[in-house]
Design a protein around this motif. Sequence first.
Motif, PDB file in Angstrom:
ATOM      1  N   SER A  96       1.001  -1.233  -0.027  1.00  0.00           N
ATOM      2  CA  SER A  96       0.171  -0.055  -0.092  1.00  0.00           C
ATOM      3  C   SER A  96       0.826   1.272  -0.006  1.00  0.00           C
ATOM      4  O   SER A  96       1.956   1.358   0.588  1.00  0.00           O
ATOM      5  N   PRO A  97       0.250   2.293  -0.641  1.00  0.00           N
ATOM      6  CA  PRO A  97       0.939   3.553  -0.541  1.00  0.00           C
ATOM      7  C   PRO A  97       1.247   3.964   0.700  1.00  0.00           C
ATOM      8  O   PRO A  97       0.349   3.744   1.697  1.00  0.00           O
ATOM      9  N   GLY A  98       2.486   4.603   1.203  1.00  0.00           N
ATOM     10  CA  GLY A  98       2.421   5.325   2.631  1.00  0.00           C
ATOM     11  C   GLY A  98       3.988   5.133   2.989  1.00  0.00           C
ATOM     12  O   GLY A  98       4.714   4.832   2.252  1.00  0.00           O
ATOM     13  N   LEU A  99       4.025   5.771   4.165  1.00  0.00           N
ATOM     14  CA  LEU A  99       5.558   5.643   4.571  1.00  0.00           C
ATOM     15  C   LEU A  99       5.693   4.328   5.548  1.00  0.00           C
ATOM     16  O   LEU A  99       4.808   4.092   6.506  1.00  0.00           O
ATOM     17  N   TRP A 100       6.566   3.547   5.105  1.00  0.00           N
ATOM     18  CA  TRP A 100       6.908   2.189   5.745  1.00  0.00           C
ATOM     19  C   TRP A 100       8.103   2.274   6.657  1.00  0.00           C
ATOM     20  O   TRP A 100       9.200   2.542   6.084  1.00  0.00           O
ATOM     21  N   LEU A 101       7.705   1.915   7.685  1.00  0.00           N
ATOM     22  CA  LEU A 101       9.119   1.776   8.870  1.00  0.00           C
ATOM     23  C   LEU A 101       9.373   0.386   8.760  1.00  0.00           C
ATOM     24  O   LEU A 101       8.539  -0.597   9.145  1.00  0.00           O
ATOM     25  N   VAL A 102      10.461   0.125   8.094  1.00  0.00           N
ATOM     26  CA  VAL A 102      10.981  -1.316   7.877  1.00  0.00           C
ATOM     27  C   VAL A 102      12.351  -1.522   8.774  1.00  0.00           C
ATOM     28  O   VAL A 102      13.259  -1.020   8.580  1.00  0.00           O
ATOM     29  N   ALA A 103      11.991  -2.523   9.492  1.00  0.00           N
ATOM     30  CA  ALA A 103      13.192  -3.047  10.398  1.00  0.00           C
ATOM     31  C   ALA A 103      14.260  -3.923   9.608  1.00  0.00           C
ATOM     32  O   ALA A 103      13.668  -4.553   8.817  1.00  0.00           O
ATOM     33  N   THR A 104      15.321  -3.522   9.823  1.00  0.00           N
ATOM     34  CA  THR A 104      16.453  -4.579   9.318  1.00  0.00           C
ATOM     35  C   THR A 104      17.297  -5.186  10.178  1.00  0.00           C
ATOM     36  O   THR A 104      17.085  -4.608  11.241  1.00  0.00           O
ATOM     37  N   PRO A 105      18.072  -6.175   9.907  1.00  0.00           N
ATOM     38  CA  PRO A 105      18.787  -6.890  10.776  1.00  0.00           C
ATOM     39  C   PRO A 105      19.820  -6.018  11.588  1.00  0.00           C
ATOM     40  O   PRO A 105      20.283  -4.902  11.268  1.00  0.00           O
ATOM     41  N   ILE A 106      19.910  -6.515  12.954  1.00  0.00           N
ATOM     42  CA  ILE A 106      20.957  -5.837  13.965  1.00  0.00           C
ATOM     43  C   ILE A 106      22.274  -6.451  13.828  1.00  0.00           C
ATOM     44  O   ILE A 106      22.887  -6.545  14.861  1.00  0.00           O
ATOM     45  N   GLY A 107      22.568  -7.375  12.951  1.00  0.00           N
ATOM     46  CA  GLY A 107      23.853  -8.127  12.787  1.00  0.00           C
ATOM     47  C   GLY A 107      23.787  -9.407  11.614  1.00  0.00           C
ATOM     48  O   GLY A 107      24.583  -9.576  11.148  1.00  0.00           O
ATOM     49  N   ASN A 108      22.586  -9.906  11.696  1.00  0.00           N
ATOM     50  CA  ASN A 108      22.645 -10.978  10.870  1.00  0.00           C
ATOM     51  C   ASN A 108      21.581 -10.987   9.961  1.00  0.00           C
ATOM     52  O   ASN A 108      20.416 -10.752   9.923  1.00  0.00           O
ATOM     53  N   MET A 109      21.910 -11.193   8.654  1.00  0.00           N
ATOM     54  CA  MET A 109      21.039 -11.004   7.730  1.00  0.00           C
ATOM     55  C   MET A 109      20.101 -11.697   7.414  1.00  0.00           C
ATOM     56  O   MET A 109      19.092 -11.522   6.686  1.00  0.00           O
ATOM     57  N   SER A 160      16.899   2.397   9.234  1.00  0.00           N
ATOM     58  CA  SER A 160      18.070   2.994   9.862  1.00  0.00           C
ATOM     59  C   SER A 160      19.154   2.109   9.614  1.00  0.00           C
ATOM     60  O   SER A 160      19.030   1.069   8.893  1.00  0.00           O
ATOM     61  N   ASP A 161      20.385   2.413  10.224  1.00  0.00           N
ATOM     62  CA  ASP A 161      21.422   1.617   9.973  1.00  0.00           C
ATOM     63  C   ASP A 161      21.407  -0.090  10.307  1.00  0.00           C
ATOM     64  O   ASP A 161      21.751  -0.753   9.936  1.00  0.00           O
ATOM     65  N   ALA A 162      20.426  -0.058  11.473  1.00  0.00           N
ATOM     66  CA  ALA A 162      20.307  -1.374  11.964  1.00  0.00           C
ATOM     67  C   ALA A 162      19.002  -1.222  12.920  1.00  0.00           C
ATOM     68  O   ALA A 162      18.864  -0.385  13.558  1.00  0.00           O
ATOM     69  N   GLY A 163      18.272  -2.369  12.768  1.00  0.00           N
ATOM     70  CA  GLY A 163      17.313  -2.572  13.585  1.00  0.00           C
ATOM     71  C   GLY A 163      15.858  -1.723  13.263  1.00  0.00           C
ATOM     72  O   GLY A 163      15.651  -1.475  12.045  1.00  0.00           O
ATOM     73  N   THR A 164      15.190  -1.436  14.272  1.00  0.00           N
ATOM     74  CA  THR A 164      13.876  -0.825  13.939  1.00  0.00           C
ATOM     75  C   THR A 164      14.087   0.797  14.039  1.00  0.00           C
ATOM     76  O   THR A 164      14.410   1.291  14.850  1.00  0.00           O
ATOM     77  N   PRO A 165      13.264   1.128  12.885  1.00  0.00           N
ATOM     78  CA  PRO A 165      13.362   2.682  12.864  1.00  0.00           C
ATOM     79  C   PRO A 165      12.569   3.407  14.069  1.00  0.00           C
ATOM     80  O   PRO A 165      11.692   2.703  14.388  1.00  0.00           O
ATOM     81  N   ALA A 166      13.017   4.472  14.211  1.00  0.00           N
ATOM     82  CA  ALA A 166      12.321   5.313  15.333  1.00  0.00           C
ATOM     83  C   ALA A 166      12.573   4.786  16.775  1.00  0.00           C
ATOM     84  O   ALA A 166      11.989   5.279  17.788  1.00  0.00           O
ATOM     85  N   ILE A 167      13.292   3.820  16.878  1.00  0.00           N
ATOM     86  CA  ILE A 167      13.883   3.295  18.141  1.00  0.00           C
ATOM     87  C   ILE A 167      15.094   3.862  18.355  1.00  0.00           C
ATOM     88  O   ILE A 167      16.031   3.086  17.802  1.00  0.00           O
ATOM     89  N   SER A 168      15.304   4.912  19.027  1.00  0.00           N
ATOM     90  CA  SER A 168      16.908   5.513  19.110  1.00  0.00           C
ATOM     91  C   SER A 168      17.326   5.522  17.919  1.00  0.00           C
ATOM     92  O   SER A 168      18.718   5.512  17.646  1.00  0.00           O
ATOM     93  N   ASP A 169      16.748   5.886  16.858  1.00  0.00           N
ATOM     94  CA  ASP A 169      17.068   6.138  15.363  1.00  0.00           C
ATOM     95  C   ASP A 169      15.999   7.125  14.962  1.00  0.00           C
ATOM     96  O   ASP A 169      14.785   7.364  15.266  1.00  0.00           O
TER      97      ASP A 169
END
Length: 307
Positions: A20-33, A101-110
């Motif tokens: 769906s259109p919108g702003l998506w907050l996408v979590a990325t790995p914190i170390g392990n792909m 963000s660089d790692a993990g969940t955006p908007a959490i200390s990011d």
Amino acid sequence: MATTDDENDFHEPHAATAVSPGLWLVATPIGNMGDMTIRAREVLRAAKVVCCEDTRRSGRLLAAIAATPERLMVVNEHTEHDAIDAVADLVANGHVVALISDAGTPAISDPGERLVRALVERSLPVWSAPGPAALIAAVIVSGFPTNRFVFEGFLPRDGAERRERLAEIARERRTCVLYEAPHRIERTLTDLAEACGPNRRVCLSRELTKMHEELWRGTLAEAIEHTRTTEPRGEFVLVLEGAVVISADASDADIVKALSERRSLGLSTRDSVDEVSTVLNVSRKRVYDLATSSAVPGAKGPKKRKT
Ligand code: SAM
């Protein structure tokens, strides 16, 4: 990415046909792909624009999952505010914008909180593709209560703000999760030990999901020793046990026990009194009177006034 609710709450990933259109907050790995979710890939592949902190780092991640957005937009603590109008315009025009963000969940200390708030205020859609977050990974393996916990993120670096936050944490009954940089971990543990007492238990999660992942559990006093003897490297989450007893109704026996523990650890009368009155939430005078009575082993008695 609409799904229908039915009795079975699990949906096959390919049941989602469109993002769906919108702003998506996408979590990325914190170390392990291996922790990159299928949905995160789908959203990032569908995004027209991907907002990220560091285009080189995120560019590598996007290349690894064959995501080819038209544009990468830098959104960090300095640029997040300026990105609001551009992101809002894209979303209002029916595009998919992803924020990572660089790692993990955006908007959490990011970055992320300000963008989300601005889009919500404009009634524009915001979605999440949840996944790794260091705080969740750390708290669930800590061994401390997880039914209620607080996330403190990074402590303020210095001054009154830091002291106030430490005092709040000392009184906090819930498990407390903190982020910290490796070069500041010893200082933070020392400050926590002063505020909460050296016996408060802690779980240090280092390099979660990575090759040199380590979980260490012990008291704050032991943790200080541990970080002194082993050079702290990598990323840390500090999970602190909640204050065990905080009650305006603390009995004299509770106070005496807490004082005796601190005295046996070598704390001065003054430090023991300060700490116990904070942790048990009782008046300093009451604690001092008990500390200087014969109830506490090794008590010296009140200071005599000079006549
Ligand atoms: N948004 C991220 C999240 O979802 O966890 C946190 C970003 S914050 C800038 C970075 C801090 O998260 C680090 O200083 C550390 O405290 C923690 N962290 C991130 N990855 C970690 C890992 N693999 N192991 C331990 N701590 C980690």
